[in-house]
Design an enzyme around this catalytic site. Structure first.
Site, PDB file in Angstrom:
ATOM      1  N   ASP A 342       0.754  -1.166   0.086  1.00 34.03           N
ATOM      2  CA  ASP A 342       0.175  -0.227   0.330  1.00 34.03           C
ATOM      3  C   ASP A 342       1.201   1.016  -0.042  1.00 34.03           C
ATOM      4  OD1 ASP A 342      -2.609   1.677   0.387  1.00 34.03           O
ATOM      5  OD2 ASP A 342      -1.500   1.756   2.113  1.00 34.03           O
ATOM      6  N   GLU A 378       1.611  -0.813  -5.275  1.00 32.76           N
ATOM      7  CA  GLU A 378       0.747   0.320  -5.112  1.00 32.76           C
ATOM      8  C   GLU A 378       1.424   1.824  -5.514  1.00 32.76           C
ATOM      9  OE1 GLU A 378      -3.443   2.534  -3.718  1.00 32.76           O
ATOM     10  OE2 GLU A 378      -1.902   2.234  -2.397  1.00 32.76           O
TER      11      GLU A 378
END
Length: 732
Positions: A342, A378
């Protein structure tokens, strides 16, 4: 109680069958107490007197799995100098393998008094916070083996443990929403029939419910609020949180592996649940604030490139050790098969700028364990210069946000989209080719947990996040969505048919694109969140997947042209919705398996634009044509109004060999895209083959033919309805 010196490594609580070794790092603390917690609320404190390289440690014979514990750090409380030690706060072990209980958000868990942030708070937090737990590391893995699915054969399925399983009609109620549910045959059967090879789980590291959300009657449903990087989230365990969650998670991994499905974790190493300078003191902050967090020049405040209040200090050797130890633990002990990082751009910020040569990447690349699993970035954060799609180093794959945006733009009819769409369809060579990466560096997706579901992408122009309690201010405003003529639910049959076709267009495009496809859970059913594009706080039926009930109502499971509502339990409307969901599911399954059956859709190298060496024919490996069957020229690509395209994929000109060096050959395909809002006539190019068969027509719910599609010949003219996709196949 006997207290032996113990060892400084491994950090955390390590049970060896006779007792437990405890070790914790702090450079700031002058003294650290290990507190063994008892069920009557009392605790036994043991000072950790042995210290090596700022790691305090001790071995306690007879301390068994299930024992709850925490630390108290005696040291400076000087926020202006970046230190926030406070022995009144029971601290979680950063290396705890399990955590028990929950935080009740009493003022005692904060280092200051509410309304008076400058005043130190010496209230005891122990009755109001979570506890670390000693776990038994032993587990019978049997003959478990990691599937090690190659990227070009991978189909990712992003899912939430609770959201995927909470409403599954075939699961016992006591298992719904848990790790055990992932191991249930009904869930595994769905994934295998769908053709999924990797389950990408949204955060399962122990996370914390935000104080603000709890006060508002909401929850942190998504889980991007980690406090324990080694501990499975205890609320997803069906039978206890004194270490049972570890066994249950391992059992789920073992069952998924037996079905040939990899497990990939969405991990949040960019920040912790302790938030900003006004956040609680739960673990890292109280142990050694300045060693764990990126502080501003005014050291009582935090630098924040994550939007959560803090960022971990990725140039600190102790933070880097924590992250690498955590990654290795999940691979070696929990046997997961990879990670999706993330806000990964934050991990690359050694100083201020995003640095692709940062220490974090160096450690990952040289690590003999972590470098061998799937690593998915990401590739952005909210800091300056944080959008880094295409800029991560080799060995990494990336969530390709540009793929998502371009495919959405094409099908909603945006002008000047064709040229970029051609690049996205063929693996985004403009992003990945120059640094030696290949099409498989691109994780292609149209939807994910963050944003509209697939259904809502074609049903809403605007976000509708009122349920989140922020007056619809939260969530992305520019969604590249199109409601097909009506905002939200509608009875208009024309709008409903168009929405159904658009969903099939997106799903078919995804499976026909080079790269690694990723589905978002429930999109195979066309699930809706009623236009909420930021359901991070909605732990309820709005976010949980509504599974269709087979056999409910006449014709359930049969194809239908319309797209329907998601909710109407027990009514004819619900039966219709079930039938529509099952029809979409059948289409998705067929598209996934079409991709898996044909290597021409999952090339390991970029197209060259000419015949491959040793090819069976003289045709190029790829060719581009106008709807009229003429080869595309520069003007065709750049035309403002061009929204139609035919793509030839030559199965006889695949340059990469098979696993034993053998040539790879496949059938050839013509992909016809009509993104215009009106029907358009396409002409089958004449020199690519005499006869073709229609295998995909997104104008039809039963869009993938099983040997029964219409036959067409070179030169034939085909009429494609507005916003539709046709695929023709020619045998090798």
């Amino acid at each position: 109680m006997q207290v032996w010196p113990g060892q400084m490594y491994p950090l955390g609580a390590t049970y060896d069958g006779a007792g437990t070794n405890f070790a914790v790092f702090s450079e700031a603390a002058k003294r650290i107490e290990l507190c063994l917690l008892h069920d009557d609320g009392s605790e036994t404190a043991v000072e950790l007197r042995e210290s090596d390289a700022n790691v305090r440690h001790a071995y306690l014979p007879g301390v068994m799995p299930g024992q709850r514990y925490g630390f108290r750090a005696h040291g400076p409380y000087e926020p202006e100098r970046g230190q926030r030690c406070n022995s009144a706060k029971l601290l979680l072990d950063p290396y705890a393998r399990a955590m028990s209980g929950r935080i009740d958000w009493n003022e005692a868990v904060y280092g200051y008094h509410f309304g008076r942030p400058e005043v130190r708070n010496d209230l005891d937090s122990a009755p109001h916070t979570m506890a670390s737990v000693v776990v038994n590391p032993y587990f019978d893995w049997g003959d478990d083996r990691p599937p090690r699915t190659a990227y070009h054969e991978t189909v990712l399925y992003e899912a939430h443990v609770k959201g995927l399983t909470m409403r599954h009609p075939e699961l016992p109620e006591e298992l719904r929403g848990t790790y055990a549910a992932l191991a249930h045959p009904a869930v595994i059967d769905h994934l295998t029939k769908l053709g999924v090879t990797a389950l990408e789980l949204m955060p399962v590291h122990q996370f914390v419910q935000d104080h603000r959300l709890v006060d508002a009657g909401l929850t942190n449903y998504w889980g991007y609020n980690t406090i324990g990087f080694f501990a499975p989230h205890n609320a997803y365990a069906s039978w206890g949180d004194r270490g049972q969650q570890v066994l249950e998670f391992k059992t789920a991994v073992r069952a998924l592996h037996q079905a040939g499905i990899e497990v990939i974790l969405d991990v949040v190493y960019n920040h912790t649940a302790e938030g900003s300078h006004l956040g609680p003191t739960l673990s890292f902050r109280g142990l050694d604030n300045a060693s764990y967090y990126r502080l501003s020049d005014d050291r009582q405040y935090y630098m924040d490139t994550t939007g959560t209040g803090n960022s971990l200090l990725m140039r600190s050797p102790h933070v880097l050790q924590l992250v690498m130890d955590s990654l290795r633990y999940w691979v070696q002990e929990m046997r997961v098969d990879g990670f999706r990082f993330d806000l990964a751009a934050t991990l690359a910020r050694q100083f201020h700028e995003v640095d692709r040569l940062s220490s974090f990447f160096d450690l990952v690349h040289q690590d003999p364990v972590v470098s061998q699993v799937k690593l998915i970035a990401e590739p952005w954060d909210v800091g300056e210069g944080g959008y880094q799609v295409g800029n991560f180093p080799p060995l990494w794959t990336e969530w390709n946000g540009k793929y998502r945006d371009t495919v959405r733009d094409l099908w909603r009819g945006e002008p000047r989209t064709l040229a970029e769409f051609g690049s996205r369809l063929t693996g985004s060579s403009d992003l990945y080719q120059e640094d030696g990466r290949r099409p498989l560096a691109s994780v292609n997706f149209v939807t994910c947990h963050d944003g509209f579901t697939l259904h809502d992408l074609v049903a809403y122009n605007e976000k509708h996040n009122e349920a989140n309690g922020e007056d619809n201010r939260d969530g992305e405003r520019f969604n590249r969505s199109w409601n097909c003529g009506a905002e939200g639910p509608t009875d208009d049959p024309g709008v409903r048919r168009l929405r159904a076709r658009q969903m099939r267009n997106f799903l078919a495009t995804l499976m026909l694109s080079q790269g690694v496809p990723m589905l978002s859970h429930g999109d195979e059913f066309g699930r809706s969140q009623d236009g909420n594009n930021n359901a991070y706080c909605q732990d309820n039926e709005l976010s949980w997947v509504r599974w269709p009930e087979r056999g409910r109502g006449a014709g359930a499971g049969e194809p239908d042209d319309a797209d329907g509502p998601d909710e109407a339990d027990g009514s004819d409307e619900a039966a219709d919705a079930d039938a529509e969901q099952l029809a979409l599911l059948a289409f998705v399954r067929q598209m996934v398996w079409l991709r898996r059956d044909h290597p021409v859709f999952r090339r390991r190298r970029f197209f060259q634009g000419h015949p491959a060496e040793g090819a069976h024919d003289e045709l190029s490996d790829i060719a581009w044509f106008t709807a009229g069957g003429e080869e595309m020229g520069p003007r065709d690509w750049q035309s403002v109004h061009a929204k139609a395209l035919t793509v030839f994929l030559n199965g006889s000109s695949i340059s990469e060999p098979g696993p034993r060096g053998e040539p790879v050959t496949d059938d050839s395909f013509l992909l016809m895209f009509n993104a215009h809002d009106q029907e358009k006539e396409f002409r089958v190019p004449e020199h690519l083959g005499r006869q073709w068969q229609v295998v995909v027509d997104t104008d039809r719910p039963q869009a993938v033919a099983d040997g029964g599609g219409a036959k067409v010949k070179a030169g034939d003219r085909l009429t494609l309805i507005g916003r539709s996709l046709l695929v023709l196949q020619r045998p090798a």
